[in-house]
Enzyme design. Structure first.
Site, PDB file in Angstrom:
ATOM      1  CG  ASP A 118      -2.034   2.013   6.359  1.00 33.38           C
ATOM      2  OD1 ASP A 118      -2.622   2.987   6.871  1.00 33.38           O
ATOM      3  OD2 ASP A 118      -2.084   1.774   5.152  1.00 33.38           O
ATOM      4  CG  ASP A 139      -1.729   1.212   1.403  1.00 30.52           C
ATOM      5  OD1 ASP A 139      -2.414   1.588   0.436  1.00 30.52           O
ATOM      6  OD2 ASP A 139      -1.673   1.826   2.484  1.00 30.52           O
ATOM      7  CG  ASP A 175      -1.636   7.700   0.539  1.00 26.10           C
ATOM      8  OD1 ASP A 175      -1.242   8.865   0.581  1.00 26.10           O
ATOM      9  OD2 ASP A 175      -1.943   7.113  -0.520  1.00 26.10           O
TER      10      ASP A 175
END
EC number: 3.1.3.18
Length: 272
Positions: free
Chosen positions: A182, A19, A21
């Site tokens: 995240d 991922d 961001d």
């Protein structure tokens, strides 16, 4: 013991999908600045960094709706207003990466994996128009062979379509792949694709501990992926390693390819 050693019995995964961001970069300050500029142009009060930090993770359209509703649920937002607000946000965010920073350990980890011959992909819900400029500015784009934005395909995470597509293109099975993210969307996408997921504790998960989503492993720093904290690791080998193609080609998937993607996914899922 590193994450790889725990999850792959002393071997490296052949494919690692990341991922963006909240995983590789902290982009909230720039996103918050764009959101606040959008709200001010609409005659509203700015939201601030901490509110935006809890709203990010599901793409720009949802971020805008949450900002308009001033809540994570994003209910009661007029569609016409949301569309106009999204245009304002996109304009404000287009060239706004001055406050974005790469997390500690990210560059070193990407460089280490690249040297080991591990294929890497970036799968983000950020609109693709923003991805390449950000990667260029952060100087990490060259590590990824496949780059897929949030509007590249009809589906975005938590749908696993992008993960299936990348594994198909890399000719790497789920058992030899890893997703690093995240958020809940990252964990759900990885689980749906049958891929182990390592989650970062410091990212954006709407204010909830990422451990609640039950990823395979939670780490506090990307360096924890690497045996010996980025030291040479001769004992860690690639399973059935395939020589990489000459050159350092990068495939940025565009919307023009999505029909081929869906057909490929359908065939792959059927065979599975």
């Amino acid at each position: 013991m590193s994450a790889f050693e725990q999850l792959f019995q002393g071997r490296l995964p052949r494919l690692v999908m990341f991922d963006l961001d909240g995983t590789l970069v902290d982009s909230v300050p720039d996103l918050a600045a764009a959101v606040d500029q959008m709200l001010l142009k609409l005659g509203r009060k700015p939201a601030g960094v901490e509110a935006v930090r809890e709203w990010v993770g599901n793409g720009a359209p949802m971020l805008v709706r949450r900002a308009l509703a001033n809540s994570l649920e994003a209910q009661g937002v007029d569609d016409v207003e949301a569309e106009y607000a999204l245009e304002l946000f996109n304009t404000a965010y287009e060239d706004s990466h001055e406050l974005t920073v790469v997390y500690p350990g990210a560059r070193e980890t990407l460089k280490w994996l690249h040297k080991q011959g591990v294929e890497m992909a970036l799968i983000t819900n950020k609109p693709e128009r923003f991805v390449a400029p950000l990667l260029d500015q952060m100087k990490i784009g060259r590590y990824f062979r496949w780059i897929i934005g949030g509007d590249t395909l009809p589906q975005k995470k938590p749908d696993p379509a992008a993960l299936f597509f990348v594994m198909k293109m890399a000719s790497v099975p789920a058992s030899q792949s890893l997703f690093v993210g995240d958020s809940r969307s990252d964990v759900l996408a990885a689980k749906a694709a049958g891929v182990k997921c390592v989650a970062l504790s410091y990212g954006y998960n709407h204010g909830r501990p990422i451990a609640e989503e039950s990823p395979a492993l939670v780490i506090d720093n990307l360096r924890a992926l690497i045996p010996g904290c980025l030291e040479p690791a001769a004992e860690i080998t690639l399973p059935d390693a395939v020589p990489s193609h000459s050159g350092n080609s990068i495939v940025v998937v565009t919307r023009k390819l999505w029909m081929k993607v869906i057909k490929a996914l359908a065939r792959w899922r059927w065979r599975a």
